[in-house]
Design a protein around this motif. Structure first.
Motif, mmCIF file in Angstrom:
data_model
loop_
_atom_site.group_PDB
_atom_site.id
_atom_site.type_symbol
_atom_site.label_atom_id
_atom_site.label_comp_id
_atom_site.label_asym_id
_atom_site.label_seq_id
_atom_site.Cartn_x
_atom_site.Cartn_y
_atom_site.Cartn_z
ATOM 1 N N ASN A 42 -3.240 13.147 -5.522
ATOM 2 C CA ASN A 42 -2.485 12.213 -4.689
ATOM 3 C C ASN A 42 -3.426 11.084 -4.267
ATOM 4 O O ASN A 42 -4.497 11.350 -3.722
ATOM 5 C CB ASN A 42 -1.928 12.942 -3.461
ATOM 6 C CG ASN A 42 -0.827 12.144 -2.807
ATOM 7 O OD1 ASN A 42 0.212 11.903 -3.401
ATOM 8 N ND2 ASN A 42 -1.066 11.698 -1.586
ATOM 9 N N ILE A 43 -3.044 9.852 -4.555
ATOM 10 C CA ILE A 43 -3.920 8.726 -4.218
ATOM 11 C C ILE A 43 -3.165 7.690 -3.388
ATOM 12 O O ILE A 43 -1.940 7.626 -3.420
ATOM 13 C CB ILE A 43 -4.503 8.036 -5.475
ATOM 14 C CG1 ILE A 43 -3.385 7.559 -6.422
ATOM 15 C CG2 ILE A 43 -5.484 8.942 -6.199
ATOM 16 C CD1 ILE A 43 -3.856 6.608 -7.482
ATOM 17 N N THR A 44 -3.947 6.897 -2.661
ATOM 18 C CA THR A 44 -3.383 5.759 -1.927
ATOM 19 C C THR A 44 -3.942 4.497 -2.569
ATOM 20 O O THR A 44 -5.157 4.375 -2.737
ATOM 21 C CB THR A 44 -3.775 5.809 -0.439
ATOM 22 O OG1 THR A 44 -3.263 7.024 0.113
ATOM 23 C CG2 THR A 44 -3.209 4.634 0.343
ATOM 24 N N GLU A 56 0.861 -1.181 0.000
ATOM 25 C CA GLU A 56 0.000 0.000 0.000
ATOM 26 C C GLU A 56 0.897 1.231 0.000
ATOM 27 O O GLU A 56 1.854 1.295 0.777
ATOM 28 C CB GLU A 56 -0.882 -0.022 1.258
ATOM 29 C CG GLU A 56 -1.879 1.110 1.326
ATOM 30 C CD GLU A 56 -2.773 1.002 2.561
ATOM 31 O OE1 GLU A 56 -3.242 -0.114 2.887
ATOM 32 O OE2 GLU A 56 -2.976 2.042 3.214
ATOM 33 N N SER A 112 1.163 5.759 -1.260
ATOM 34 C CA SER A 112 0.529 6.977 -1.762
ATOM 35 C C SER A 112 1.495 7.717 -2.674
ATOM 36 O O SER A 112 2.690 7.787 -2.394
ATOM 37 C CB SER A 112 0.160 7.907 -0.596
ATOM 38 O OG SER A 112 -0.724 7.256 0.275
#
Lengths: 140, 183
Positions: A116-118, A68, A70
């Motif tokens: 910005n994504i995770t 995981e 970001s």
């Protein structure tokens, strides 16, 4: 004696049935679900801070594991074969090594380039001169 | 003098723009590779929709690269055996086909149509490099090319062994390529 033979025969039948079920039915219907696994939370730098010249060593730590991380979206591409989206996330430098994220869902996404994504997905590794690839991913 | 300078600048700009156009490099991260190794009753086939590919329109240079782990099977057990026992994907994580389209001059990337392409390059699978020459197609639509083709390989040529090869798994595997370039 007859009972023993019958018992052995029954065990063989059950074992063969079980093997058939596992190989041809269970394995077809039960695929690895990365989203149910606990992900290793990494930064882009940690994921890429490896010897890019030694692909085997570079793949060692996170290869085949749920991760995981970001990062901002740099590029978006629709896969013409399965209608999923492929996102490139990273530091904004297209000539640097970044991360290609292959989304699991066929639904479109609302995010745009620069967001910005995770994401969470399966690290499938890297090839020489290519980005690190994360497949079966979701945006969290 | 000023007019002369403007004309000269325009000529340089047009020449530069033409040069850029002539050196167009098409790329995709969503190419497709399919393989079929069905040997007996069971279908042994997989698809990888996460293939990297680049194609230079001027020189015909191309690269098609895929991570072995990106191949998806209908049967999870087959996928696990493919990665662990046959392709040894931890040791050899990627495969690629690099080379040139030898008749690139016959392909007009500015005109819609279907063209025959002769691919000549090195195919690396399981860490073994072999020369491959095959015919394929390039379909150009609205400036975007799609390459497609099919060829066969012998598993033993790439050092891939296993007890089921030749029995349940075909010794000769068919590989199909399909890459639509995005830009």
């Amino acid at each position: 004696m007859k009972k023993i033979l019958l018992l052995i025969f029954a065990i063989i039948i059950i074992a063969a049935g079980g093997a058939y079920y596992y190989v041809f039915i269970y394995s077809k219907n039960h695929h690895r679900d990365v989203q149910s696994e606990v992900a290793i939370i990494v930064t882009r730098a940690e994921l890429l801070a490896k010897d890019a010249n030694n692909v085997v060593a570079a793949n060692g730590k996170f290869y085949n594991k749920a991760v995981e991380l970001s990062a901002p979206i740099m590029e978006m591409e629709k896969n013409p074969h399965d209608s999923t989206m492929t996102l490139t996330i990273g530091n904004g430098d297209a000539f640097d090594t970044n991360i290609d994220v292959y989304l699991k869902s066929k639904d479109g996404i609302k995010n745009k380039i620069g967001d910005n994504i995770t994401i969470k997905g399966l690290c499938t590794g890297m090839a020489p001169n290519t980005n690190v690839k994360i497949s079966e991913a979701i945006i969290k | 003098m000023k007019t002369m300078f403007k004309i000269l600048a325009s000529v340089i700009f047009i020449g530069f723009a033409t040069q850029i156009n002539a050196q167009k490099v098409f790329s995709t991260k969503s190419g497709q590779l399919l393989f079929n190794a069905s040997g007996g009753i069971e279908t042994i086939a997989a698809v990888n929709n996460q293939v990297d590919s680049k194609l230079a329109s001027a020189t015909g240079q191309f690269v098609i690269a895929a991570l072995v782990k990106g191949f998806k099977f209908e049967n999870q057990l087959m996928e696990d055996h493919f990665n662990e026992n046959y392709m040894e994907s931890t040791k050899f994580p990627s495969s690629d086909f690099k080379g040139y389209i030898t008749n690139i001059k016959d392909i007009d990337f500015s005109k819609d149509g279907t063209y025959t392409a002769n691919f000549d390059g090195n195919l690396t699978i399981h860490g073994v490099v072999q020369k491959v020459t095959t015919k394929g197609q390039i379909k150009v639509k609205q400036g975007k090319p799609t390459i497609s083709g099919e060829f066969s390989i012998k598993l033993k040529d790439y050092g891939i062994s296993g007890s089921y090869i030749g029995d349940k798994i075909a010794g000769v595997v068919t590989i199909r390529v399909n890459c639509t370039y995005q830009n």
